[in-house]
Design an enzyme around this catalytic site. Sequence first.
Site, PDB file in Angstrom:
ATOM      1  N   CYS A   1      48.169 162.938  20.495  1.00 17.66           N
ATOM      2  CA  CYS A   1      48.854 162.606  21.742  1.00 17.66           C
ATOM      3  C   CYS A   1      49.733 163.721  22.323  1.00 17.66           C
ATOM      4  CB  CYS A   1      49.679 161.350  21.477  1.00 17.66           C
ATOM      5  SG  CYS A   1      51.005 161.028  22.598  1.00 17.66           S
TER       6      CYS A   1
ATOM      7  N   ASP B   1      46.237 157.448  27.683  1.00 18.14           N
ATOM      8  CA  ASP B   1      46.612 157.824  26.319  1.00 18.14           C
ATOM      9  C   ASP B   1      45.975 156.880  25.291  1.00 18.14           C
ATOM     10  OD1 ASP B   1      47.969 159.484  24.567  1.00 18.14           O
ATOM     11  OD2 ASP B   1      49.730 158.195  24.506  1.00 18.14           O
ATOM     12  N   ASP B   2      45.490 157.441  24.186  1.00 18.63           N
ATOM     13  CA  ASP B   2      44.928 156.649  23.084  1.00 18.63           C
ATOM     14  C   ASP B   2      43.779 155.739  23.534  1.00 18.63           C
ATOM     15  OD1 ASP B   2      46.675 157.791  21.314  1.00 18.63           O
ATOM     16  OD2 ASP B   2      48.165 156.214  21.487  1.00 18.63           O
TER      17      ASP B   2
END
Length: 207
Positions: free
Chosen positions: A102, A61-62
């Site tokens: 996200c 994530d990210d």
Amino acid sequence: MKTDLTKYFTILLGIILISCGESETIDESNEPDSDEGDKELVLHKIDSVSKPKNVVFILSDDHRYDFMGFTGKVPFLETPNMDKMGTQGVHFKNAFVTTSLCSPSRASILTGQFSHHHGVVDNQSMVADSVTFFPQYLQKAGYKTGYVGKWHMGEHHSGARPGFDYWVSFRGQGVYYNPTLNVNGTEKVYSDSSYITDLITQYSLDF
């Protein structure tokens, strides 16, 4: 159209895990025509004589697309395991997602739908009760499924989600140190500077 599936899966989605048995086919013959509504996807029951296999799906994530050691973008960056996947596997240099935020992106991965269908249009939106996650189809076919890591998608609780037999997660965005995790319905509070990535990794390996 019928597609052969290869044996037993484990899918780990950011971290997701799905452990499965072999399925003979996916029946997509009921694909909707332009004038018909959605039809149910059918997975045939797993074949008990087939040799088990595992597949792992990891969602970081990210994470910037080029922030891995083997890309050479940052000289001091060390990512040995990602480097292995990039150099010994396949690295797509020009890939895109339909929704880069996200929660909507995670919802799209789990449902195979665009945001305007699953309803998660930002990080606060909840998933509609009518939405079907793809692991639900795998469960019907006899697969064992699991999810370890961040779920979010507007949820401010850590309860189990449809489609997963094994569940380890946390509320909302979570915290890095000393987190509270929901482990298959039981909340566990960690201390002594426990780091959430280490915990998630260990639960994934246990599954």
